[in-house]
Design a protein around this motif. Structure first.
Motif, PDB file in Angstrom:
ATOM      1  N   ALA A  50       5.750  -5.353  18.469  1.00 56.60           N
ATOM      2  CA  ALA A  50       5.443  -4.114  19.199  1.00 56.60           C
ATOM      3  C   ALA A  50       5.802  -4.328  20.665  1.00 56.60           C
ATOM      4  CB  ALA A  50       3.966  -3.776  19.055  1.00 56.60           C
ATOM      5  N   ALA A  86       8.570  -2.651  15.595  1.00 58.39           N
ATOM      6  CA  ALA A  86       7.927  -1.473  14.982  1.00 58.39           C
ATOM      7  C   ALA A  86       7.636  -0.405  16.019  1.00 58.39           C
ATOM      8  CB  ALA A  86       6.646  -1.874  14.272  1.00 58.39           C
ATOM      9  N   ASP A  89       3.454  -0.363  21.389  1.00 58.15           N
ATOM     10  CA  ASP A  89       2.187  -0.913  20.906  1.00 58.15           C
ATOM     11  C   ASP A  89       1.160   0.220  20.862  1.00 58.15           C
ATOM     12  OD1 ASP A  89      -0.229  -2.114  20.486  1.00 58.15           O
ATOM     13  OD2 ASP A  89       0.230  -3.866  21.735  1.00 58.15           O
ATOM     14  N   GLN A  97      -0.550   3.689  30.631  1.00 56.69           N
ATOM     15  CA  GLN A  97       0.547   2.761  30.340  1.00 56.69           C
ATOM     16  C   GLN A  97       0.754   1.831  31.544  1.00 56.69           C
ATOM     17  OE1 GLN A  97       5.252   3.039  29.758  1.00 56.69           O
ATOM     18  NE2 GLN A  97       4.202   4.681  28.760  1.00 56.69           N
ATOM     19  N   LEU A 123      13.323  -3.787  10.762  1.00 59.09           N
ATOM     20  CA  LEU A 123      13.011  -2.426  11.199  1.00 59.09           C
ATOM     21  C   LEU A 123      13.228  -2.264  12.695  1.00 59.09           C
ATOM     22  CD1 LEU A 123       9.615  -1.995   9.304  1.00 59.09           C
ATOM     23  CD2 LEU A 123      11.775  -0.887   8.731  1.00 59.09           C
ATOM     24  N   GLY A 127       9.651   3.203  19.578  1.00 62.67           N
ATOM     25  CA  GLY A 127      10.005   2.566  20.848  1.00 62.67           C
ATOM     26  C   GLY A 127      10.969   1.403  20.681  1.00 62.67           C
ATOM     27  N   ILE A 156       5.603  12.541  20.202  1.00 62.15           N
ATOM     28  CA  ILE A 156       7.055  12.661  20.210  1.00 62.15           C
ATOM     29  C   ILE A 156       7.640  11.314  20.654  1.00 62.15           C
ATOM     30  CG2 ILE A 156       6.873  15.103  20.807  1.00 62.15           C
ATOM     31  CD1 ILE A 156       8.093  14.342  23.573  1.00 62.15           C
ATOM     32  N   GLY A 158       8.625   9.357  23.013  1.00 59.25           N
ATOM     33  CA  GLY A 158       8.503   9.618  24.449  1.00 59.25           C
ATOM     34  C   GLY A 158       9.026   8.498  25.321  1.00 59.25           C
ATOM     35  N   PHE A 296      -4.022   6.001  10.791  1.00 61.83           N
ATOM     36  CA  PHE A 296      -3.102   4.849  10.746  1.00 61.83           C
ATOM     37  C   PHE A 296      -3.911   3.541  10.780  1.00 61.83           C
ATOM     38  CE2 PHE A 296      -0.716   1.505  12.925  1.00 61.83           C
ATOM     39  CZ  PHE A 296       0.488   1.486  12.238  1.00 61.83           C
ATOM     40  N   ARG A 300      -5.277   0.536   7.716  1.00 56.04           N
ATOM     41  CA  ARG A 300      -5.055  -0.907   7.838  1.00 56.04           C
ATOM     42  C   ARG A 300      -6.372  -1.668   7.891  1.00 56.04           C
ATOM     43  NH1 ARG A 300      -1.114   2.036   8.777  1.00 56.04           N
ATOM     44  NH2 ARG A 300       0.979   1.286   8.285  1.00 56.04           N
ATOM     45  N   LYS A 304      -9.723  -4.725   5.195  1.00 57.88           N
ATOM     46  CA  LYS A 304     -10.526  -5.827   5.753  1.00 57.88           C
ATOM     47  C   LYS A 304     -11.974  -5.464   5.501  1.00 57.88           C
ATOM     48  CE  LYS A 304      -7.093  -6.051   9.334  1.00 57.88           C
ATOM     49  NZ  LYS A 304      -6.781  -5.416  10.618  1.00 57.88           N
TER      50      LYS A 304
HETATM   51  C1  3H9 Z   1       6.188   4.677  19.582  1.00 61.35           C
HETATM   52  O1  3H9 Z   1       7.015   3.823  19.450  1.00 61.35           O
HETATM   53  C2  3H9 Z   1       6.074   5.592  20.772  1.00 61.35           C
HETATM   54  C3  3H9 Z   1       7.263   5.642  21.644  1.00 61.35           C
HETATM   55  O2  3H9 Z   1       8.223   6.541  21.144  1.00 61.35           O
HETATM   56  C4  3H9 Z   1       6.875   6.145  23.011  1.00 61.35           C
HETATM   57  C5  3H9 Z   1       6.009   5.224  23.796  1.00 61.35           C
HETATM   58  C6  3H9 Z   1       5.861   5.638  25.237  1.00 61.35           C
HETATM   59  N1  3H9 Z   1       1.712  -1.138  17.472  1.00 61.35           N
HETATM   60  O3  3H9 Z   1       1.269  -1.877   8.612  1.00 61.35           O
HETATM   61  P1  3H9 Z   1       0.991  -3.342   8.571  1.00 61.35           P
HETATM   62  C7  3H9 Z   1      -0.024  -3.645  13.377  1.00 61.35           C
HETATM   63  S1  3H9 Z   1       4.946   4.917  18.433  1.00 61.35           S
HETATM   64  C8  3H9 Z   1       0.663  -1.948  17.361  1.00 61.35           C
HETATM   65  O4  3H9 Z   1      -0.236  -3.781   7.876  1.00 61.35           O
HETATM   66  P2  3H9 Z   1       3.346  -3.690   6.971  1.00 61.35           P
HETATM   67  C9  3H9 Z   1      -0.935  -3.064  12.310  1.00 61.35           C
HETATM   68  O5  3H9 Z   1      -2.010  -2.343  12.881  1.00 61.35           O
HETATM   69  C10 3H9 Z   1       5.196   3.673  17.235  1.00 61.35           C
HETATM   70  N2  3H9 Z   1       0.309  -2.525  16.190  1.00 61.35           N
HETATM   71  O6  3H9 Z   1       2.241  -4.156   8.009  1.00 61.35           O
HETATM   72  C11 3H9 Z   1      -1.370  -4.332  11.611  1.00 61.35           C
HETATM   73  O7  3H9 Z   1      -2.375  -4.945  12.412  1.00 61.35           O
HETATM   74  P3  3H9 Z   1      -3.561  -5.754  11.720  1.00 61.35           P
HETATM   75  C12 3H9 Z   1       6.228   4.065  16.270  1.00 61.35           C
HETATM   76  C13 3H9 Z   1       1.059  -2.261  15.123  1.00 61.35           C
HETATM   77  O8  3H9 Z   1       4.236  -4.839   6.795  1.00 61.35           O
HETATM   78  C14 3H9 Z   1      -0.125  -5.218  11.664  1.00 61.35           C
HETATM   79  O9  3H9 Z   1       0.661  -4.697  12.730  1.00 61.35           O
HETATM   80  N3  3H9 Z   1       6.204   3.114  15.173  1.00 61.35           N
HETATM   81  C15 3H9 Z   1       2.170  -1.422  15.186  1.00 61.35           C
HETATM   82  O10 3H9 Z   1       2.718  -3.069   5.774  1.00 61.35           O
HETATM   83  C16 3H9 Z   1       0.691  -5.195  10.401  1.00 61.35           C
HETATM   84  O11 3H9 Z   1       0.977  -3.839  10.085  1.00 61.35           O
HETATM   85  C17 3H9 Z   1       5.498   3.323  14.053  1.00 61.35           C
HETATM   86  O12 3H9 Z   1       4.910   4.366  13.836  1.00 61.35           O
HETATM   87  C18 3H9 Z   1       2.500  -0.849  16.429  1.00 61.35           C
HETATM   88  N4  3H9 Z   1       3.563  -0.053  16.583  1.00 61.35           N
HETATM   89  O13 3H9 Z   1       4.130  -2.505   7.688  1.00 61.35           O
HETATM   90  C19 3H9 Z   1       5.498   2.198  13.066  1.00 61.35           C
HETATM   91  N5  3H9 Z   1       2.728  -1.343  13.960  1.00 61.35           N
HETATM   92  O14 3H9 Z   1      -2.889  -6.858  10.942  1.00 61.35           O
HETATM   93  C20 3H9 Z   1       4.086   1.800  12.748  1.00 61.35           C
HETATM   94  C21 3H9 Z   1       1.983  -2.125  13.166  1.00 61.35           C
HETATM   95  O15 3H9 Z   1      -4.401  -6.180  12.848  1.00 61.35           O
HETATM   96  N6  3H9 Z   1       4.006   0.646  11.867  1.00 61.35           N
HETATM   97  N7  3H9 Z   1       0.976  -2.680  13.859  1.00 61.35           N
HETATM   98  O16 3H9 Z   1      -4.246  -4.769  10.811  1.00 61.35           O
HETATM   99  C22 3H9 Z   1       4.311   0.687  10.560  1.00 61.35           C
HETATM  100  O17 3H9 Z   1       4.751   1.677  10.032  1.00 61.35           O
HETATM  101  C23 3H9 Z   1       4.065  -0.559   9.754  1.00 61.35           C
HETATM  102  O18 3H9 Z   1       3.133  -1.336  10.446  1.00 61.35           O
HETATM  103  C24 3H9 Z   1       5.325  -1.416   9.501  1.00 61.35           C
HETATM  104  C25 3H9 Z   1       4.900  -2.756   8.837  1.00 61.35           C
HETATM  105  C26 3H9 Z   1       6.231  -0.642   8.514  1.00 61.35           C
HETATM  106  C27 3H9 Z   1       6.051  -1.711  10.766  1.00 61.35           C
END
Ligand code: 3H9
Length: 731
Positions: A50, A86, A89, A97, A123, A127, A156, A158, A296, A300, A304
């Motif tokens: 992240a 991914a 964060d 931020q 992946l 961001g 969005i 962003g 979301f 997850r 636990k």
């Molecule tokens: C974005 O990017 C906004 C920008 O456009 C603008 C910003 C200004 N951040 O799902 P898992 C953690 S929005 C922090 O069990 P998998 C998750 O909570 C983001 N933490 O694994 C978990 O923690 P814990 C756009 C994150 O293999 C651990 O990682 N991206 C994030 O089944 C493992 O995750 C998304 O929407 C994150 N971004 O799946 C993607 N992502 O172990 C969101 C994950 O403590 N993520 N964690 O419970 C996913 O879709 C899935 O996590 C992914 C892996 C497919 C990546």
């Protein structure tokens, strides 16, 4: 030269990743290295890379350092681990931020005098992809997936995503990609112009060669922000882009902000990015986004175990699962068999009736054939899955299973008999699960000499496709058994929630004692099935309760309730209409008549005057004077009763966390995700308000509206379910 690691010629991305993480330790989130003329900058922020504030800080620092080295002519950005990133964060979204912001990092990259190349593997989401798009050149491994899933979190893209993506692939294509939230492959990304090259071999080698070529040719930076968008979005195109997502985006608002932001991409970049930033803030602050982010993380967290009493299970080692035996070849057994075969497990289906086994095989074949027809899997994959499922009439054949799931008829004595035989047959370390939805798992487990290895695995119909799996633990279930059940859920790609062994577990208890009960009551008091269904569908439910009942079969509901009500007596049976429809053979869609009427071959629910007459008769027999009921009252009563029973389920320990209840209802019962689930929704209404309205109905409608003591306590303390969850670790 700063060097973190010595590279071999042909290392793979993965071995490189492992080596880097071993050598550098967790504190080195962004590392730098020099390879010939290439300054290699590497992100390593497990588990998903992240782009947190430390990563952004590390990137800016690494770029500045590299630019100072005369030998470096090109910068290469990669990541360690099994994915590029991914995205942003998400845990940082609830606070301001920190600097450097995404925009500052991206401006720094785009304005670098050196060309910056991103090499993407695994992946690249949100961001992560936005960071890659700010680089001057992009390479992707052929197995990479690039996507913008922000809409699923109610925000969005962003970090420049709505401005750079249209500049790279066009406004219409960008809109499609952002609205769908679904990633595209490396090859597809190349075809659309999102990446410059697709790499089939070792990504690092290929990326270094690409960078060396740039250095050799003296090719300079190519900032994405300097490009212009080649197409304009008109209203017809916007409508066409929204159409395929109409069902998923019903009741949502994020898409409107996405459209506004993409339209702004036709302006000069500095103006467009400012508009994006304002819209991104708006999306982040929306209730929709808070709710979707809650779900979301809740999904997850639910794997636990909560509470101090579960510490043993959190530490317990799960058993390996390779062979699964399923007892009972009915609809459930066949669905569970497919869910296991999809997870590449060896499956043995047992039934003492050979005809049932034949029917099951036919069901399995036709389900896979339909998946092939719809293009979801290839014929080869379907064949492989079918071959993984064997069948037998001899129970003794299941003796070497690592996991046995009994899915025979809902009959206590029959199930006890099966479990007791299994207990003496399968090895002591094997897990024994019952798929009961109505019976006491504790009592079933008593039929075995080892109740510690017995638990409930409550699948939902259709078992191979539905997302939710309730794991039902009894007072005797061992930590190892629970831990193994979690592993099973993960293998089967289910969203798992642990439930205590009470009437209806979490979901059905809330449905029967709360939501559906109130829906029936409203019908007796004067509403029509169409009115109740439409009001709740407008609230956001995928389908109203009577339409669901007609779809699943009114007889199925009646049978389940008969079993359940044996378990715990309920006052005056409160499904009088549904049960009477079952008696009349109005079983729903399958008989062309239920709460509604259906034309042959059609699923369209048409109001039926006969049903209205029946309801009027049943109401008058009970002395209920029917009246006009507004949609607002329908929604309020159904949702408040759901919340009230949800609070009882929590207090009784049937669910450990309010967030678990939300997961059950959003993933298994069609509650709108964008409202966060019933308990989150209650918090957004405010528990004082919730309590006041429940008290009102208690006074006007009677005893069954008694407020849950937990709501009374939380409201009195000015607290809420979210806070109650945070303190759950100490309970
Ligand atoms: C974005 O990017 C906004 C920008 O456009 C603008 C910003 C200004 N951040 O799902 P898992 C953690 S929005 C922090 O069990 P998998 C998750 O909570 C983001 N933490 O694994 C978990 O923690 P814990 C756009 C994150 O293999 C651990 O990682 N991206 C994030 O089944 C493992 O995750 C998304 O929407 C994150 N971004 O799946 C993607 N992502 O172990 C969101 C994950 O403590 N993520 N964690 O419970 C996913 O879709 C899935 O996590 C992914 C892996 C497919 C990546």
């Amino acid at each position: 030269m700063q060097s973190d690691v010595q590279y071999t010629e042909h290392e793979t991305v993965l071995s490189y990743a492992k080596e880097m993480s071993r050598d550098t330790g967790a504190s080195r989130i962004v590392t730098s290295d020099t390879v010939g003329p290439v300054g290699l900058i590497c992100i390593g922020n497990p588990p998903v890379n992240a782009i947190s504030q430390s990563v952004r800080q590390g990137l800016v620092g690494a770029i500045a350092q590299a630019e100072k080295k005369p030998r470096i002519k090109v910068l290469l950005l990669m990541s360690r681990g099994d994915m590029f990133s991914a995205g942003a964060d998400i845990t940082e979204f609830d606070r301001p931020q920190g600097e450097p912001s995404f925009q500052q990092v991206q401006t720094r990259i785009e304005s670098s005098p050196l060309p910056v190349v991103a090499a993407v593997h695994g992946l690249a989401l949100g961001g992560g992809l936005e960071l890659a798009m700010a680089c001057h050149y992009r390479l992707a491994h052929k197995n990479a997936k690039l996507g913008m899933p922000e809409i699923t979190l109610g925000i969005i893209p962003g970090a420049g995503g709505t401005q750079r993506l249209p500049r790279l692939i066009g406004a219409r294509a960008a809109l499609d990609m952002i609205l769908s939230g679904t990633p595209i492959s490396g090859l597809d990304a190349k075809a659309r112009g999102l990446v410059d090259e697709v790499v089939e071999s070792d990504l690092r080698d290929a990326a270094l060669s690409f960078c060396e070529r740039l250095a050799h040719d003296g090719t300079g930076p190519r900032p994405t922000c300097n490009r212009t968008v080649i197409d304009d979005l008109d209203e017809t195109e916007i409508a066409a882009a929204l159409l395929p997502h109409a069902r998923v985006l019903k009741g949502r608002t994020t898409q409107n902000l996405v459209i506004e932001a993409i339209k702004a991409a036709s302006l000069p970049f500095s103006q467009g990015i400012a508009i994006e930033a304002a819209l991104a803030q708006k999306s982040l602050a929306s209730r929709e986004s808070l709710a979707l982010r809650h779900v979301f993380f809740a999904e997850r967290e639910s794997v636990k175990l909560a509470g101090s009493s579960s510490a043993d299970a959190r530490q317990a080692q799960p058993a390996a699962i390779r062979r699964v035996a399923i007892i009972g070849a009915g609809t459930m057994g066949s669905g569970i068999a497919m869910a296991c075969a999809d997870a590449r497990l060896e499956v043995l289906v047992n039934d003492d009736d050979p005809a049932a086994l034949t029917r099951s095989r036919e069901t399995i074949h036709s389900t896979y054939a339909s998946s092939v027809k719809r293009g979801r899997i290839t014929q080869g994959i379907a064949d492989e899955r079918v071959q993984r499922i064997r069948s037998t009439v001899a129970l003794a054949d299941v003796a070497d299973a690592d996991l046995v799931i009994e899915a025979v008829f809902e009959d206590m004595e029959l199930k006890k008999n099966v479990l007791s035989k299994l207990d003496s047959m399968v090895p002591p370390q094997s897990l024994i699960a019952t798929n009961t939805s109505t019976l006491s798992v504790t009592e079933l487990a008593r039929a075995t000499a080892h109740p510690e290895r017995v638990l409930g695995l409550h699948f939902f119909v259709p078992a191979h496709a539905s997302k939710l799996l309730e794991i039902v633990r009894t007072g005797h279930t061992s930590p190892e058994s629970l831990s193994t059940a979690f592993r099973v859920g993960k293998l089967l790609k289910k969203i798992v929630v642990v439930a205590g062994d009470g009437f209806g577990f979490i979901g059905n208890r809330m449905m029967l004692d709360g939501y559906w009960r109130e829906a029936e009551q409203l019908l007796l008091e004067g509403a029509t099935p169409a009115q109740v269904d439409t009001a709740l569908e407008n609230f956001g439910f995928a389908m109203g309760p009577q339409r669901v009942s007609d779809l699943g079969g009114n007889d199925v509901g009646t049978k389940a309730r008969v079993q359940l009500f044996k378990r715990e007596s309920r006052p005056d049976p409160y499904f009088v209409i549904a049960d009477r429809l079952t008696e009349m053979g109005r079983l729903g869609q399958k008989t062309g008549r239920g709460f509604y009427r259906y034309e042959s071959g059609s699923r369209e629910a048409m109001p039926d005057p006969e049903v209205i007459s029946l309801i009027e008769k049943l109401a008058s027999e009970r002395g209920i004077l029917r009246r006009d009921i507004g949609d607002q009252e329908i929604v309020e009563r159904c949702i408040l009763s759901l919340i009230n029973v949800g609070a009882m389920v929590l207090e009784e320990g049937i669910a450990a966390r309010a967030a678990d209840v939300d997961v059950v209802w959003t993933s298994g019962y069609g509650f709108p995700r964008y409202l966060g689930g019933p308990m989150f929704y209650a918090d957004t209404l405010g528990l004082s308000h919730v309590l006041e309205r429940i008290r009102h109905y208690h006074e006007t409608l009677g005893h069954y509206w008694r407020p849950a003591p937990l709501i009374e306590r939380l409201a009195a303390a000015g607290s809420n379910f979210g806070h109650w969850d945070k303190t759950s670790a100490s309970r």
